[in-house]
Write an enzyme that holds these catalytic residues in place. Structure first.
Site, PDB file in Angstrom:
ATOM      1  CB  VAL A 133       7.007  11.649   3.261  1.00  0.00           C
ATOM      2  CG1 VAL A 133       6.230  12.345   2.157  1.00  0.00           C
ATOM      3  CG2 VAL A 133       8.472  11.486   2.863  1.00  0.00           C
ATOM      4  CG  HIS A 163       5.996   2.939   1.651  1.00  0.00           C
ATOM      5  ND1 HIS A 163       4.638   3.108   1.602  1.00  0.00           N
ATOM      6  CD2 HIS A 163       6.243   2.184   2.758  1.00  0.00           C
ATOM      7  CE1 HIS A 163       4.080   2.483   2.618  1.00  0.00           C
ATOM      8  NE2 HIS A 163       5.022   1.920   3.351  1.00  0.00           N
ATOM      9  CD  GLU A 173      14.371  10.624  11.227  1.00  0.00           C
ATOM     10  OE1 GLU A 173      13.681  11.654  11.042  1.00  0.00           O
ATOM     11  OE2 GLU A 173      15.595  10.658  11.468  1.00  0.00           O
ATOM     12  CD  GLN A 208       9.579  -0.600  11.943  1.00  0.00           C
ATOM     13  OE1 GLN A 208       8.624  -1.306  12.185  1.00  0.00           O
ATOM     14  NE2 GLN A 208       9.709   0.017  10.776  1.00  0.00           N
ATOM     15  CD  GLN A 229       5.492  -5.969  11.258  1.00  0.00           C
ATOM     16  OE1 GLN A 229       6.424  -6.570  10.760  1.00  0.00           O
ATOM     17  NE2 GLN A 229       5.382  -4.654  11.155  1.00  0.00           N
ATOM     18  CB  SER A 267      -0.283   1.569   4.394  1.00  0.00           C
ATOM     19  OG  SER A 267       1.028   1.618   3.882  1.00  0.00           O
ATOM     20  CB  ALA A 319      -0.985  -0.002   1.172  1.00  0.00           C
ATOM     21  CG  LEU A 320       4.538   0.502  -1.962  1.00  0.00           C
ATOM     22  CD1 LEU A 320       5.603   0.325  -3.046  1.00  0.00           C
ATOM     23  CD2 LEU A 320       5.151   0.266  -0.584  1.00  0.00           C
ATOM     24  CG  HIS A 321       2.500   6.129   1.794  1.00  0.00           C
ATOM     25  ND1 HIS A 321       3.685   6.622   2.268  1.00  0.00           N
ATOM     26  CD2 HIS A 321       2.052   5.259   2.745  1.00  0.00           C
ATOM     27  CE1 HIS A 321       3.938   6.105   3.454  1.00  0.00           C
ATOM     28  NE2 HIS A 321       2.962   5.259   3.761  1.00  0.00           N
TER      29      HIS A 321
HETATM   30  P1  AMP Z   1       5.288   0.008   6.441  1.00  0.00           P
HETATM   31  O1  AMP Z   1       4.937  -0.392   5.034  1.00  0.00           O
HETATM   32  O2  AMP Z   1       4.256   0.852   7.111  1.00  0.00           O
HETATM   33  O3  AMP Z   1       5.782  -1.155   7.259  1.00  0.00           O
HETATM   34  O4  AMP Z   1       6.538   0.968   6.290  1.00  0.00           O
HETATM   35  C1  AMP Z   1       7.688   0.581   5.610  1.00  0.00           C
HETATM   36  C2  AMP Z   1       8.762   1.607   5.853  1.00  0.00           C
HETATM   37  O5  AMP Z   1       8.325   2.873   5.374  1.00  0.00           O
HETATM   38  C3  AMP Z   1       9.092   1.776   7.340  1.00  0.00           C
HETATM   39  O6  AMP Z   1      10.503   1.948   7.489  1.00  0.00           O
HETATM   40  C4  AMP Z   1       8.337   3.035   7.695  1.00  0.00           C
HETATM   41  O7  AMP Z   1       8.907   3.740   8.781  1.00  0.00           O
HETATM   42  C5  AMP Z   1       8.472   3.827   6.411  1.00  0.00           C
HETATM   43  N1  AMP Z   1       7.428   4.852   6.308  1.00  0.00           N
HETATM   44  C6  AMP Z   1       6.089   4.665   6.445  1.00  0.00           C
HETATM   45  N2  AMP Z   1       5.453   5.844   6.351  1.00  0.00           N
HETATM   46  C7  AMP Z   1       6.399   6.789   6.155  1.00  0.00           C
HETATM   47  C8  AMP Z   1       6.374   8.215   6.001  1.00  0.00           C
HETATM   48  N3  AMP Z   1       5.243   8.902   6.021  1.00  0.00           N
HETATM   49  N4  AMP Z   1       7.548   8.858   5.823  1.00  0.00           N
HETATM   50  C9  AMP Z   1       8.724   8.173   5.809  1.00  0.00           C
HETATM   51  N5  AMP Z   1       8.824   6.833   5.952  1.00  0.00           N
HETATM   52  C10 AMP Z   1       7.676   6.151   6.128  1.00  0.00           C
END
Ligand code: AMP
Length: 280
Positions: free
Chosen positions: A175, A35, A147, A152, A59, A185, A30-32
Site C-alpha cells: 500500500v 498494516h 510484500e 521477509q 531483529q 512506520s 505505528a500502524l498505517h
Molecule cells: P512492520 O510493522 O513494519 O513489521 O510490518 C508488519 C507487516 O505489515 C509486515 O508483514 C509488513 O510487510 C507489512 N507492511 C508494512 N508496510 C506495508 C505496506 N506499505 N503495504 C503492505 N504491507 C505492509
C-alpha cells in the site's frame, strides 16, 4: 476487540474460538493503511483476526533504529477496533523471550545472502525467531505478511515449509501514499521535504520497470537507478538489486521470461527505506 496482555489471556481467548479459522497479522505498531490492509484481508476471509504489536529487539541490527522506532499505541488500538479486528496481542519481552533476548539458528537456504540479509546482519534470524514463537503461542490457521518486505515474506514461507509449521502464509500487496512512497512506520520520522523527496524512489523505480527493455543489461539498469536517486539531495542508495522472485538471486541479465523484482534500500535523511517492484 479483546486486548490480550498475558499468555494466560491468549490461551483463554484462543480456547474460546471453538474451531473458527484464526488469521494472524504480526506488526511492530505505528500502524498505517498498509498494516490495516493486511487486517482487512484476514477479515475478508471470514477469519477471527488477531494482530500482534511488538517491537522485536532481536531483529534490529541498529540500536538507534530500535530506540527511535515510533510508538502510537493508543491510535493503533483505535484503528484496529474501528475496523472490527477481533483481538490485539501486546506481549512483553519476558513473555516471548523467557530465557533472554536471543535469536535461534535457521536455515534460510540462499534467501538471506543478498539485500537485507547482507546489509542487516542478524535481522532475519531475529524476525524468524519471533515469528515462530508467535506461531507456537497463537497457532493461527494463516498469517499475513506484506510484500513491502518481500525478502521477509520469502524467508517466512521457506521456514514454514522447512519446519512444517501448519500455517498458510498469505501475501498482502504494497500500500502506497498517493505520491507513490510505500507506507512504512518509519515514514513518520521523515521531514516534509524528505517525504516529498522519498517519493522519487517509487517514481524512478516504477519508470525503470515500465521501460526495462530500453536498458542494455542489468548493470546499466541498476546504474541508472543509483544515479537518478543519488541526485536527490536527501537520498543515498544503499543497494539496487534485480533478483528472481523465487530464490532472490541477482540476475546476470534481463530476462523477461523469469519473474524478476527490482529491490532498493535507500537512506533518506536518517531513515532507511526499502522498496520493491515487479520488473518482469
Ligand atoms: P512492520 O510493522 O513494519 O513489521 O510490518 C508488519 C507487516 O505489515 C509486515 O508483514 C509488513 O510487510 C507489512 N507492511 C508494512 N508496510 C506495508 C505496506 N506499505 N503495504 C503492505 N504491507 C505492509
Amino acid at each position: 476487540m479483546q486486548r490480550i496482555s498475558s499468555l494466560a489471556e491468549l490461551d483463554l481467548w484462543r480456547g474460546r474460538l471453538h474451531g473458527e479459522t484464526l488469521g494472524f497479522v504480526p506488526t511492530m505498531g505505528a500502524l498505517h493503511e498498509g498494516h490495516l490492509s493486511l487486517v482487512q484481508l484476514s477479515l475478508d476471509r471470514g477469519a477471527k483476526t488477531l494482530v500482534s504489536i511488538y517491537v522485536n529487539p532481536t531483529q534490529f541490527n541498529n540500536p538507534e533504529d530500535l530506540a527511535k522506532y515510533p510508538n502510537t499505541l493508543e491510535k493503533d488500538l483505535e484503528m484496529l477496533e474501528a475496523m472490527g479486528c477481533d483481538a490485539v496481542f501486546l506481549p512483553t519481552a519476558e513473555m516471548l523471550y523467557p530465557e533472554g533476548l536471543k535469536s535461534r539458528a535457521f536455515s534460510f537456504g540462499c534467501l538471506d545472502l543478498n539485500m537485507e540479509g547482507a546489509g542487516r546482519p542478524g535481522h532475519f534470524e531475529g524476525m524468524a525467531t519471533v515469528v515462530t514463537k508467535f506461531f507456537e503461542l497463537i497457532q493461527p490457521d494463516f498469517a499475513i505478511f506484506g510484500e513491502k518486505d518481500y525478502q521477509q515474506l520469502c524467508i517466512v514461507r521457506h521456514v514454514v515449509a522447512e519446519e512444517n509449521w501448519p500455517v498458510e502464509i498469505v501475501p498482502g500487496p504494497i500500500v502506497r501514499e498517493p505520491h507513490g512512497l510505500a507506507m512504512s512506520s518509519r515514514n513518520l520520522r521523515l521531514s516534509e521535504v524528505e517525504r516529498q523527496e522519498a517519493a522519487t524512489i517509487y517514481a524512478v523505480l516504477s519508470k525503470v520497470c515500465a521501460e526495462a527493455e530500453r536498458f542494455e543489461g542489468v548493470e546499466e539498469l541498476k546504474s541508472h537507478c543509483v544515479e537518478a536517486l543519488n541526485a536527490v539531495p536527501s537520498l543515498t542508495v544503499e543497494y539496487i538489486e534485480c533478483c528472481d522472485e523465487k530464490e532472490l538471486q541477482p540476475m546476470g541479465e534481463l530476462d523477461p521470461k523469469t519473474p524478476t523484482r527490482l529491490f532498493a534500500a535507500v537512506q533518506c535523511g536518517n531513515v532507511r527505506l526499502i522498496e520493491n517492484l515487479p520488473l518482469f
